[in-house]
Design a protein around this motif. Structure first.
Motif, mmCIF file in Angstrom:
data_model
loop_
_atom_site.group_PDB
_atom_site.id
_atom_site.type_symbol
_atom_site.label_atom_id
_atom_site.label_comp_id
_atom_site.label_asym_id
_atom_site.label_seq_id
_atom_site.Cartn_x
_atom_site.Cartn_y
_atom_site.Cartn_z
ATOM 1 N N ILE A 94 -11.856 -2.316 9.113
ATOM 2 C CA ILE A 94 -12.694 -1.506 8.228
ATOM 3 C C ILE A 94 -13.991 -2.240 7.921
ATOM 4 O O ILE A 94 -15.086 -1.655 7.959
ATOM 5 N N GLN A 95 -13.884 -3.521 7.617
ATOM 6 C CA GLN A 95 -15.086 -4.307 7.315
ATOM 7 C C GLN A 95 -16.052 -4.322 8.493
ATOM 8 O O GLN A 95 -17.268 -4.230 8.307
ATOM 9 N N HIS A 96 -15.517 -4.421 9.704
ATOM 10 C CA HIS A 96 -16.395 -4.398 10.879
ATOM 11 C C HIS A 96 -17.129 -3.058 10.968
ATOM 12 O O HIS A 96 -18.342 -3.024 11.246
ATOM 13 N N CYS A 97 -16.432 -1.978 10.698
ATOM 14 C CA CYS A 97 -17.083 -0.660 10.708
ATOM 15 C C CYS A 97 -18.221 -0.596 9.698
ATOM 16 O O CYS A 97 -19.307 -0.072 9.987
ATOM 17 N N ASP A 118 -7.586 4.547 15.602
ATOM 18 C CA ASP A 118 -6.875 4.303 14.341
ATOM 19 C C ASP A 118 -7.527 5.180 13.285
ATOM 20 O O ASP A 118 -8.562 4.836 12.720
ATOM 21 N N ARG A 119 -6.910 6.317 13.006
ATOM 22 C CA ARG A 119 -7.513 7.297 12.097
ATOM 23 C C ARG A 119 -7.601 6.769 10.674
ATOM 24 O O ARG A 119 -8.525 7.111 9.938
ATOM 25 N N GLY A 120 -6.640 5.960 10.259
ATOM 26 C CA GLY A 120 -6.693 5.420 8.905
ATOM 27 C C GLY A 120 -7.896 4.520 8.705
ATOM 28 O O GLY A 120 -8.622 4.638 7.708
ATOM 29 N N VAL A 121 -8.128 3.628 9.654
ATOM 30 C CA VAL A 121 -9.285 2.730 9.590
ATOM 31 C C VAL A 121 -10.573 3.540 9.615
ATOM 32 O O VAL A 121 -11.499 3.308 8.820
ATOM 33 N N LEU A 122 -10.651 4.509 10.520
ATOM 34 C CA LEU A 122 -11.861 5.309 10.668
ATOM 35 C C LEU A 122 -12.158 6.112 9.410
ATOM 36 O O LEU A 122 -13.309 6.132 8.918
ATOM 37 N N GLU A 144 -4.853 -3.477 -3.034
ATOM 38 C CA GLU A 144 -3.895 -2.415 -2.707
ATOM 39 C C GLU A 144 -2.969 -2.824 -1.569
ATOM 40 O O GLU A 144 -2.251 -1.982 -1.014
ATOM 41 N N ALA A 145 -2.986 -4.105 -1.232
ATOM 42 C CA ALA A 145 -2.091 -4.673 -0.213
ATOM 43 C C ALA A 145 -2.287 -4.063 1.173
ATOM 44 O O ALA A 145 -1.336 -3.905 1.936
ATOM 45 N N VAL A 146 -3.516 -3.732 1.511
ATOM 46 C CA VAL A 146 -3.817 -3.265 2.864
ATOM 47 C C VAL A 146 -3.683 -4.441 3.829
ATOM 48 O O VAL A 146 -4.135 -5.545 3.539
ATOM 49 N N ALA A 147 -3.070 -4.196 4.976
ATOM 50 C CA ALA A 147 -2.837 -5.254 5.960
ATOM 51 C C ALA A 147 -4.161 -5.878 6.399
ATOM 52 O O ALA A 147 -5.177 -5.188 6.540
ATOM 53 N N MET A 158 0.851 -1.187 0.000
ATOM 54 C CA MET A 158 0.000 0.000 0.000
ATOM 55 C C MET A 158 0.888 1.238 0.000
ATOM 56 O O MET A 158 1.553 1.536 0.981
ATOM 57 N N LYS A 159 0.897 1.977 -1.103
ATOM 58 C CA LYS A 159 1.756 3.150 -1.228
ATOM 59 C C LYS A 159 1.068 4.418 -0.734
ATOM 60 O O LYS A 159 1.721 5.357 -0.316
ATOM 61 N N GLN A 160 -0.240 4.452 -0.809
ATOM 62 C CA GLN A 160 -0.996 5.645 -0.474
ATOM 63 C C GLN A 160 -1.543 5.556 0.949
ATOM 64 O O GLN A 160 -1.840 4.470 1.434
ATOM 65 N N GLU A 161 -1.637 6.687 1.633
ATOM 66 C CA GLU A 161 -2.226 6.715 2.967
ATOM 67 C C GLU A 161 -3.634 6.133 2.898
ATOM 68 O O GLU A 161 -4.368 6.364 1.938
ATOM 69 N N LEU A 162 -4.013 5.378 3.940
ATOM 70 C CA LEU A 162 -5.230 4.568 3.880
ATOM 71 C C LEU A 162 -6.484 5.400 3.641
ATOM 72 O O LEU A 162 -7.340 5.036 2.826
ATOM 73 N N GLY A 163 -6.621 6.515 4.337
ATOM 74 C CA GLY A 163 -7.808 7.343 4.157
ATOM 75 C C GLY A 163 -7.898 7.911 2.757
ATOM 76 O O GLY A 163 -8.970 7.896 2.129
ATOM 77 N N ALA A 164 -6.787 8.414 2.245
ATOM 78 C CA ALA A 164 -6.765 8.970 0.888
ATOM 79 C C ALA A 164 -7.025 7.890 -0.150
ATOM 80 O O ALA A 164 -7.710 8.125 -1.158
ATOM 81 N N LEU A 165 -6.482 6.718 0.092
ATOM 82 C CA LEU A 165 -6.720 5.592 -0.815
ATOM 83 C C LEU A 165 -8.205 5.242 -0.856
ATOM 84 O O LEU A 165 -8.789 5.065 -1.938
ATOM 85 N N ALA A 166 -8.826 5.134 0.303
ATOM 86 C CA ALA A 166 -10.251 4.796 0.358
ATOM 87 C C ALA A 166 -11.100 5.863 -0.317
ATOM 88 O O ALA A 166 -12.084 5.544 -0.995
ATOM 89 N N ARG A 167 -10.732 7.110 -0.136
ATOM 90 C CA ARG A 167 -11.474 8.181 -0.802
ATOM 91 C C ARG A 167 -11.423 8.004 -2.311
ATOM 92 O O ARG A 167 -12.461 8.064 -2.990
ATOM 93 N N ALA A 168 -10.240 7.789 -2.855
ATOM 94 C CA ALA A 168 -10.091 7.638 -4.301
ATOM 95 C C ALA A 168 -10.872 6.427 -4.807
ATOM 96 O O ALA A 168 -11.498 6.481 -5.878
ATOM 97 N N LEU A 169 -10.847 5.341 -4.040
ATOM 98 C CA LEU A 169 -11.555 4.135 -4.454
ATOM 99 C C LEU A 169 -13.073 4.288 -4.350
ATOM 100 O O LEU A 169 -13.822 3.694 -5.124
ATOM 101 N N SER A 170 -13.518 5.087 -3.390
ATOM 102 C CA SER A 170 -14.956 5.188 -3.135
ATOM 103 C C SER A 170 -15.683 6.101 -4.109
ATOM 104 O O SER A 170 -16.865 5.869 -4.410
#
Length: 221
Positions: free
Chosen positions: A99-102, A48-52, A89-92, A1-13
């Motif tokens: 994230i799925q639980h959220c 965990d701000r990235g997950v949130l 995106e190789a997220v851990a 995962m090269k991109q910060e998790l929140g920014a990545l999710a935004r782009a994907l969403s």
């Protein structure tokens, strides 16, 4: 995962919200993200701000499909879709599971599981706060319009309950918005979320009073 998790999710969403109606579009997701961050800022525990943030962007990606009857549960669908998107995106695994639980637990529906993690509880609260206050009143009115359009008949009316024997519609009136907001505020999990809810409810009570006063104005002679 090269991109910060929140920014990545935004782009994907974002592509998933192309067909969304106003109450559940990318701007709603963005506001939920901002509310989530505010609640996290005021919470005494570490979040965990990235997950949130990722969960906030992804939580309603299935709404357009659910509205059209393609899927039945947008939370479950979003969790499965997010797994495919984020695994690519190789997220851990542990963060993906979080994230799925959220996503599975963000809905107020009786069939939704209870949020167990702090991130899931904050997302739940932020999403429910979006149904309160000034923004919430606009969103809930949009939802009434959506449901009327989908059903092909009026879902509710812009009116107050009958007073002094006045004729009133048999359809839900402004009390519907009050009930929706109150139901959500009663279910908030976090102390910061409840504090925000109290402030928003105060405004809503003033709005309902003003609404009633305007409806009750006697016509000029």
């Amino acid at each position: 995962m090269k991109q910060e998790l929140g920014a990545l999710a935004r782009a994907l969403s974002l592509p998933y919200y192309d067909d969304a109606l106003p109450a559940h579009d990318q701007f709603h997701a963005s506001r939920v993200r901002a509310l989530s961050e505010r609640v996290a800022d005021e919470h005494e525990r570490t979040v965990d701000r990235g997950v949130l943030t990722a969960a906030a962007w992804l939580h309603d990606i299935g709404r357009p499909l659910e509205r059209r009857g393609v899927i039945e549960n947008h939370g479950e669908w979003a969790a499965a879709e997010a797994k495919d998107l984020l695994e690519a995106e190789a997220v851990a695994t542990d963060r993906l599971d979080a994230i799925q639980h959220c996503l599975r637990t963000h809905s107020i529906r009786s069939c939704s599981p209870e949020p167990e993690t702090l991130e899931a509880k904050i997302l739940f609260d932020a999403d429910k706060l979006e149904a309160t206050g000034a923004v919430g009143l606009v969103r809930m009115a949009c939802i009434v319009g959506e449901r009327s359009g989908r059903a092909g008949e009026t879902y509710a009316v812009i009116d107050t309950p009958a007073v002094d024997g006045e004729v009133s519609s048999e359809l839900p009136d402004i009390t519907l918005l009050r009930e929706w907001a109150a139901e959500r505020l009663e279910q908030l999990y976090t102390p910061p979320g409840r504090r925000l809810g109290t402030s928003r409810w105060r405004f809503m009570k003033e709005f309902f009073t003003q609404f009633t006063n305007e409806i009750a104005i006697e016509p000029a002679e």
